[in-house]
Enzyme design. Structure first.
Site, PDB file in Angstrom:
ATOM      1  N   ARG A  62       0.800  -1.233   0.000  1.00 43.10           N
ATOM      2  CA  ARG A  62       0.000   0.000   0.000  1.00 43.10           C
ATOM      3  C   ARG A  62       0.834   1.285   0.000  1.00 43.10           C
ATOM      4  NH1 ARG A  62      -3.220  -3.460   3.308  1.00 43.10           N
ATOM      5  NH2 ARG A  62      -5.204  -3.908   2.285  1.00 43.10           N
ATOM      6  N   LYS A  98       3.670  11.062 -11.769  1.00 42.00           N
ATOM      7  CA  LYS A  98       2.797  10.248 -12.610  1.00 42.00           C
ATOM      8  C   LYS A  98       3.472   8.907 -12.863  1.00 42.00           C
ATOM      9  CE  LYS A  98       0.083  13.443 -15.452  1.00 42.00           C
ATOM     10  NZ  LYS A  98      -0.174  13.863 -16.849  1.00 42.00           N
ATOM     11  N   GLU A 122      10.523  17.227 -25.483  1.00 41.12           N
ATOM     12  CA  GLU A 122       9.920  17.657 -24.219  1.00 41.12           C
ATOM     13  C   GLU A 122      10.537  18.961 -23.731  1.00 41.12           C
ATOM     14  OE1 GLU A 122       7.348  16.533 -22.789  1.00 41.12           O
ATOM     15  OE2 GLU A 122       7.077  14.438 -23.380  1.00 41.12           O
ATOM     16  N   LYS A 135       8.619  22.349 -14.949  1.00 46.35           N
ATOM     17  CA  LYS A 135       7.796  21.186 -14.590  1.00 46.35           C
ATOM     18  C   LYS A 135       7.460  21.221 -13.100  1.00 46.35           C
ATOM     19  CE  LYS A 135       5.925  17.008 -15.130  1.00 46.35           C
ATOM     20  NZ  LYS A 135       6.633  15.809 -15.636  1.00 46.35           N
ATOM     21  N   GLU A 145      -3.457  17.111 -11.955  1.00 46.36           N
ATOM     22  CA  GLU A 145      -3.934  17.448 -13.297  1.00 46.36           C
ATOM     23  C   GLU A 145      -5.396  17.874 -13.318  1.00 46.36           C
ATOM     24  OE1 GLU A 145      -1.928  15.391 -16.784  1.00 46.36           O
ATOM     25  OE2 GLU A 145      -3.992  14.735 -17.047  1.00 46.36           O
ATOM     26  N   ARG A 168      -1.887  21.678 -14.886  1.00 47.70           N
ATOM     27  CA  ARG A 168      -0.962  20.598 -15.229  1.00 47.70           C
ATOM     28  C   ARG A 168      -1.313  19.957 -16.571  1.00 47.70           C
ATOM     29  NH1 ARG A 168       1.693  15.834 -11.390  1.00 47.70           N
ATOM     30  NH2 ARG A 168       2.842  14.864 -13.078  1.00 47.70           N
ATOM     31  N   ASN A 178       0.525  18.375 -21.293  1.00 49.99           N
ATOM     32  CA  ASN A 178       0.170  17.389 -22.312  1.00 49.99           C
ATOM     33  C   ASN A 178       0.116  17.998 -23.710  1.00 49.99           C
ATOM     34  OD1 ASN A 178      -0.231  14.935 -20.748  1.00 49.99           O
ATOM     35  ND2 ASN A 178      -1.963  16.004 -19.824  1.00 49.99           N
ATOM     36  N   HIS A 238       0.671  15.854 -26.674  1.00 55.86           N
ATOM     37  CA  HIS A 238       0.576  14.466 -26.230  1.00 55.86           C
ATOM     38  C   HIS A 238      -0.718  13.770 -26.671  1.00 55.86           C
ATOM     39  CE1 HIS A 238       3.987  15.698 -23.881  1.00 55.86           C
ATOM     40  NE2 HIS A 238       4.094  14.537 -23.289  1.00 55.86           N
ATOM     41  N   HIS A 285       0.093  10.499 -28.342  1.00 60.50           N
ATOM     42  CA  HIS A 285      -0.315   9.189 -27.833  1.00 60.50           C
ATOM     43  C   HIS A 285      -1.066   8.399 -28.893  1.00 60.50           C
ATOM     44  CE1 HIS A 285      -0.187  10.551 -23.324  1.00 60.50           C
ATOM     45  NE2 HIS A 285       1.001  10.371 -23.839  1.00 60.50           N
ATOM     46  N   HIS A 335       8.359   7.991 -27.794  1.00 58.50           N
ATOM     47  CA  HIS A 335       7.385   8.923 -27.217  1.00 58.50           C
ATOM     48  C   HIS A 335       7.681  10.364 -27.633  1.00 58.50           C
ATOM     49  CE1 HIS A 335       4.631  10.773 -24.413  1.00 58.50           C
ATOM     50  NE2 HIS A 335       5.623  11.424 -23.830  1.00 58.50           N
TER      51      HIS A 335
END
Length: 365
Positions: free
Chosen positions: A127, A149, A191, A233, A243, A247, A251, A254, A258, A271
């Protein structure tokens, strides 16, 4: 002896606990035993790497860890295609088999795939266990290692299974970039330029002015580019950890990227390569909507070409292909795709109002 060039702080306070953590940028950090002994403090360690990075740096880090009370090494197969449930289970199986406790420390030694999976495994283990990011690619150093993330891919889309789980530290050893293949290095620059486009117009212009030095991997130039990228960042993550607002600007490129990755098959396009093409598409749409000067797109395309990045999506992909693939992206909210566009250089905005015609026009621009 290591040389620490910059130390930044990611500020993530909560009323009951301060979860801030440092980003340390320097040289020869992997081989500094005293530095690592201060971090592990007698804890058990699960070091996760892959079969490309491991042979280069794992032995150096293991030597620096010295007489750690318990060390488990997990070596995964490299590549985006391996960012899956099987690899996640491999990490967790190894930690459980060696009877690690919640106080053990996960260390992610590798690129974004290793970092994402290690962080997700740490979030699941008993956990929640601590982990340290040791990114060895430029893309991971400026993006995926910062912000918490973590996750894996699914057949339905990229990063659809995961958790927000912040590292306790990010250790960026610039020396690891010397072994990075040209294509991987260029993918990281995608990036880097993104931060200028969405948040810092001056940084965008600085990158354009220093493109030759960046391509040559000049040490001082690269150190500043990484520092500034991490600063941006970190500031965005501090404003919006999960997000819910600003935030999402990270993206930029992206949503389209993606879709390209998924349609081409994970690993066929890196990527950063897919994001580079996605940023051009999103910028073209911004021009069509009258919010961005066309000269910015021209500069972005010139930068991409100079460093070896794509400037358009694969010709085999249609607007309808992209739209269908984007419909299952994590940027979908209430059944609508959220796009990140530019309101101007250095100013990103979220919108749902992008039409098929907009995408068709951008692809043909």
């Amino acid at each position: 002896m290591s040389d620490i060039l910059h130390t930044l702080e990611v500020q993530l306070p909560l009323p009951e606990v301060d979860r801030s953590y440092p980003i340390i940028i320097g040289r020869a950090l992997l081989s500094d035993g005293a530095f690592w002994q201060s971090l592990i403090a007698g804890r058990g360690v699960i070091m996760v790497t892959d079969d490309q990075v491991g042979p280069l740096y794992a032995s150096t880090l293991k030597k620096s860890l010295g007489g750690v009370s318990q060390l488990t090494e997990v070596i995964l197969s490299a590549g985006e295609a391996r960012k899956d449930m099987t690899s996640l289970e491999t990490i967790l199986d190894a930690a459980l088999k060696d009877r690690h406790e919640r106080g053990s420390l996960f260390i992610a030694l590798g690129g974004g795939v290793v970092g994402d999976m290690t962080g997700f495994a740490a979030s699941c283990f008993l956990r929640g266990a601590d982990f340290i990011q040791v990114p060895t690619t430029l893309l991971a150093q400026v993006d995926s290692s910062v912000g918490g993330k973590t996750g894996i891919n699914h057949a339905m889309g990229k990063n659809l299974i995961g958790a927000f789980h912040q590292p306790t530290q990010v250790v960026i050893d610039l020396d690891t970039l010397a072994s990075l293949p040209e294509r991987e290095y260029a993918a990281g620059l995608a990036e880097v330029i993104k931060y200028g486009l969405i948040r810092d117009a001056d940084f965008f212009e600085w990158l354009l002015a220093h493109v030759e030095a960046l391509t040559a991997r000049d040490g001082d130039t690269l150190a500043y580019a990484i520092q500034r990228s991490c600063e941006i960042k970190a500031s965005v993550v501090a404003e919006d950890e999960r997000e819910g607002g600003v935030r999402a600007h990270l993206n930029f490129g992206h949503t389209f990227g993606h879709a390209i990755e998924r349609l081409q098959g994970y690993g066929e396009w890196l990527h950063g390569e897919a994001v580079a093409a996605g940023m051009v598409i999103a910028s073209q749409i911004s021009v069509l909507r009258g919010t961005l000067d066309a000269s910015i797109v021209e500069k972005l395309i010139a930068f991409n070409r100079a460093v070896g990045l794509p400037v358009e999506a694969p010709s085999s992909l249609s607007a309808s292909d992209l739209l269908q693939a984007m419909s299952s992206d994590k940027m979908v909210s209430s059944g609508k795709i959220r796009y990140i566009l530019l309101q101007g250089l250095g100013e990103a905005v979220v919108t749902e109002h992008v039409t098929m015609d907009d995408i068709v026009s951008a692809l043909s621009a």
